[in-house]
Design a protein around this motif. Structure first.
Motif, PDB file in Angstrom:
ATOM      1  N   TYR A 112       0.857  -1.189   0.000  1.00  0.00           N
ATOM      2  CA  TYR A 112       0.000   0.000   0.000  1.00  0.00           C
ATOM      3  C   TYR A 112       0.887   1.230   0.000  1.00  0.00           C
ATOM      4  O   TYR A 112       1.770   1.372   0.857  1.00  0.00           O
ATOM      5  CB  TYR A 112      -0.886   0.001   1.245  1.00  0.00           C
ATOM      6  N   THR A 113       0.669   2.128  -0.954  1.00  0.00           N
ATOM      7  CA  THR A 113       1.363   3.413  -0.974  1.00  0.00           C
ATOM      8  C   THR A 113       0.354   4.511  -0.679  1.00  0.00           C
ATOM      9  O   THR A 113      -0.693   4.596  -1.340  1.00  0.00           O
ATOM     10  CB  THR A 113       2.009   3.693  -2.340  1.00  0.00           C
ATOM     11  N   LEU A 148       5.942   3.232  -7.815  1.00  0.00           N
ATOM     12  CA  LEU A 148       5.749   1.917  -8.431  1.00  0.00           C
ATOM     13  C   LEU A 148       6.963   1.022  -8.215  1.00  0.00           C
ATOM     14  O   LEU A 148       6.825  -0.177  -7.939  1.00  0.00           O
ATOM     15  CB  LEU A 148       5.446   2.086  -9.916  1.00  0.00           C
ATOM     16  N   ASP A 149       8.161   1.591  -8.333  1.00  0.00           N
ATOM     17  CA  ASP A 149       9.366   0.808  -8.029  1.00  0.00           C
ATOM     18  C   ASP A 149       9.356   0.366  -6.571  1.00  0.00           C
ATOM     19  O   ASP A 149       9.711  -0.781  -6.246  1.00  0.00           O
ATOM     20  CB  ASP A 149      10.624   1.642  -8.296  1.00  0.00           C
ATOM     21  N   ALA A 150       8.975   1.288  -5.682  1.00  0.00           N
ATOM     22  CA  ALA A 150       8.940   0.970  -4.253  1.00  0.00           C
ATOM     23  C   ALA A 150       7.920  -0.114  -3.950  1.00  0.00           C
ATOM     24  O   ALA A 150       8.143  -0.985  -3.099  1.00  0.00           O
ATOM     25  CB  ALA A 150       8.630   2.237  -3.454  1.00  0.00           C
ATOM     26  N   ARG A 195       8.356  -3.709  -2.171  1.00  0.00           N
ATOM     27  CA  ARG A 195       7.675  -3.757  -0.881  1.00  0.00           C
ATOM     28  C   ARG A 195       8.350  -2.854   0.156  1.00  0.00           C
ATOM     29  O   ARG A 195       8.472  -3.216   1.331  1.00  0.00           O
ATOM     30  CB  ARG A 195       7.598  -5.198  -0.363  1.00  0.00           C
ATOM     31  N   LEU A 196       8.758  -1.667  -0.261  1.00  0.00           N
ATOM     32  CA  LEU A 196       9.376  -0.737   0.671  1.00  0.00           C
ATOM     33  C   LEU A 196       8.337  -0.244   1.676  1.00  0.00           C
ATOM     34  O   LEU A 196       7.166  -0.062   1.336  1.00  0.00           O
ATOM     35  CB  LEU A 196       9.988   0.455  -0.063  1.00  0.00           C
ATOM     36  N   ASP A 197       8.799   0.008   2.886  1.00  0.00           N
ATOM     37  CA  ASP A 197       7.902   0.337   3.982  1.00  0.00           C
ATOM     38  C   ASP A 197       8.394   1.598   4.688  1.00  0.00           C
ATOM     39  O   ASP A 197       9.596   1.860   4.750  1.00  0.00           O
ATOM     40  CB  ASP A 197       7.879  -0.835   4.975  1.00  0.00           C
ATOM     41  N   LEU A 253      15.203   6.923  -6.101  1.00  0.00           N
ATOM     42  CA  LEU A 253      14.567   8.124  -6.645  1.00  0.00           C
ATOM     43  C   LEU A 253      15.499   8.820  -7.627  1.00  0.00           C
ATOM     44  O   LEU A 253      16.653   9.094  -7.317  1.00  0.00           O
ATOM     45  CB  LEU A 253      14.203   9.098  -5.525  1.00  0.00           C
ATOM     46  N   ARG A 254      14.974   9.123  -8.799  1.00  0.00           N
ATOM     47  CA  ARG A 254      15.712   9.876  -9.807  1.00  0.00           C
ATOM     48  C   ARG A 254      14.824  11.006 -10.310  1.00  0.00           C
ATOM     49  O   ARG A 254      13.631  10.803 -10.566  1.00  0.00           O
ATOM     50  CB  ARG A 254      16.126   8.973 -10.983  1.00  0.00           C
TER      51      ARG A 254
END
Length: 319
Positions: free
Chosen positions: A86-87, A189-191, A195-197, A273-274
């Motif tokens: 979930y973002t 979307l990459d995150a 599954r970055l939290d 991030l870019r």
């Protein structure tokens, strides 16, 4: 991925939906259907407004909601166990105003009882925890780019396109932090795939551009017909002009400018991030505006921005 975008027809949500589709993801849009683009129709503020989401599974959910946080909580709770990630697209406004820098993700936050946009975004962050799985809190900075419905860069582009002497709030070298909405979309979307939290400041590194470069590019993009007259910040403030609203994007040098333009972004940069050159943001936004006849959409929950032409003339006459 199977991506559920809550919204998907406005500014950030639309950019996420388009980027996901470009990647070949399977995109589902949930919104009120007022703009004709909805896979699932519902109103998060209405009784039973989430019924269209009571079934289905997704790899990722992206939520750009900006109003009451309870709507985020209800949605995240409903999707618990049926989505992998979930973002919540939050905002750097959740940080306590003028908190000392550098403004990292550990900086103090506004009180939960705070009214208005900042409080709503914080309560949205808190509500997203009901998802029960990995939740990315994308604390976006100043978002610009095509589809902008707040009016900041569109106002500058349209004003400069009119040509003639144009007030340019100084100093020229004033550094700015911003994020192109398409870079925000790519990051979330990459995150989600990874599954970055947790919280991430999603904005360019400090000094990504300057007020001078931004307005020079706006002049170039729109035909170069404006004569930018750089004006001392003290003159502008003394006139009673409100930074950020009457002169979008701009704060004079001082605590407010530092707060808005010196966020620590090492965590997000380290996570991939870019940020594209600001030239692309300015020129692509102008191309989009031209496709609309230069009249940008305007969110009804945000105040209109821009300087009264009469006030601008007065300021220019005093130089």
């Amino acid at each position: 991925m199977k991506v559920l975008v809550l919204g998907g027809t406005g500014f950030a949500g639309r950019a996420v939906a388009e980027e996901a589709a470009r990647r070949g993801d399977e995109v589902t849009l949930f919104n009120r259907g007022r703009r004709g683009d909805a896979s699932l129709v519902g109103d998060r503020l209405a009784p039973a407004g989430l019924s269209a989401l009571e079934s289905g599974e997704w790899d990722a959910v992206v939520d750009t909601w900006s109003a009451e946080g309870e709507a985020v909580r209800r949605t995240a709770e409903l999707l618990r166990g049926r989505a992998g990630h979930y973002t919540y697209v939050s905002s750097r406004s959740v940080y306590r105003w003028l908190a000392p820098g550098p403004l990292t993700e550990a900086a103090p936050l506004v009180d939960q009882s705070e009214q208005g946009y900042a409080g709503d975004k914080l309560r949205g962050e808190i509500g997203a925890a009901a998802f029960g799985g990995p939740v990315l809190l994308a604390r976006a900075g100043l978002i610009l780019g095509p589809y902008e419905d707040v009016g900041r860069l569109p106002w500058w582009l349209n004003r400069i396109a009119r040509g003639g002497p144009a007030l340019a709030p100084g100093p020229r070298e004033l550094p700015l932090q911003l994020i192109d909405v398409r870079d925000l979309a790519a990051f979330v979307l990459d995150a989600a795939a990874r599954r970055l939290d947790g919280p991430f400041n999603v904005v360019s590194e400090p000094g990504h551009t300057t007020m001078g470069e931004l307005l020079d590019l706006a002049n170039e993009a729109t035909g170069g017909n404006a004569e930018l007259r750089w004006t001392d910040p003290e003159v502008i403030v003394k006139k009673g002009v409100e930074p950020w609203t009457q002169l979008p994007i701009w704060f004079p040098p001082g605590p407010e400018h530092e707060f808005m333009n010196t966020a620590g972004v090492g965590k997000a940069v380290g996570a991939g991030l870019r940020c594209r050159p600001v030239r692309e943001t300015v020129f692509d936004t102008w191309s989009w505006l031209q496709s609309l006849g230069q009249q940008a959409p305007q969110r009804d929950d945000r105040p209109r921005v821009g300087l009264d032409p009469a006030v601008e003339r007065e300021l220019l006459a005093e130089q």
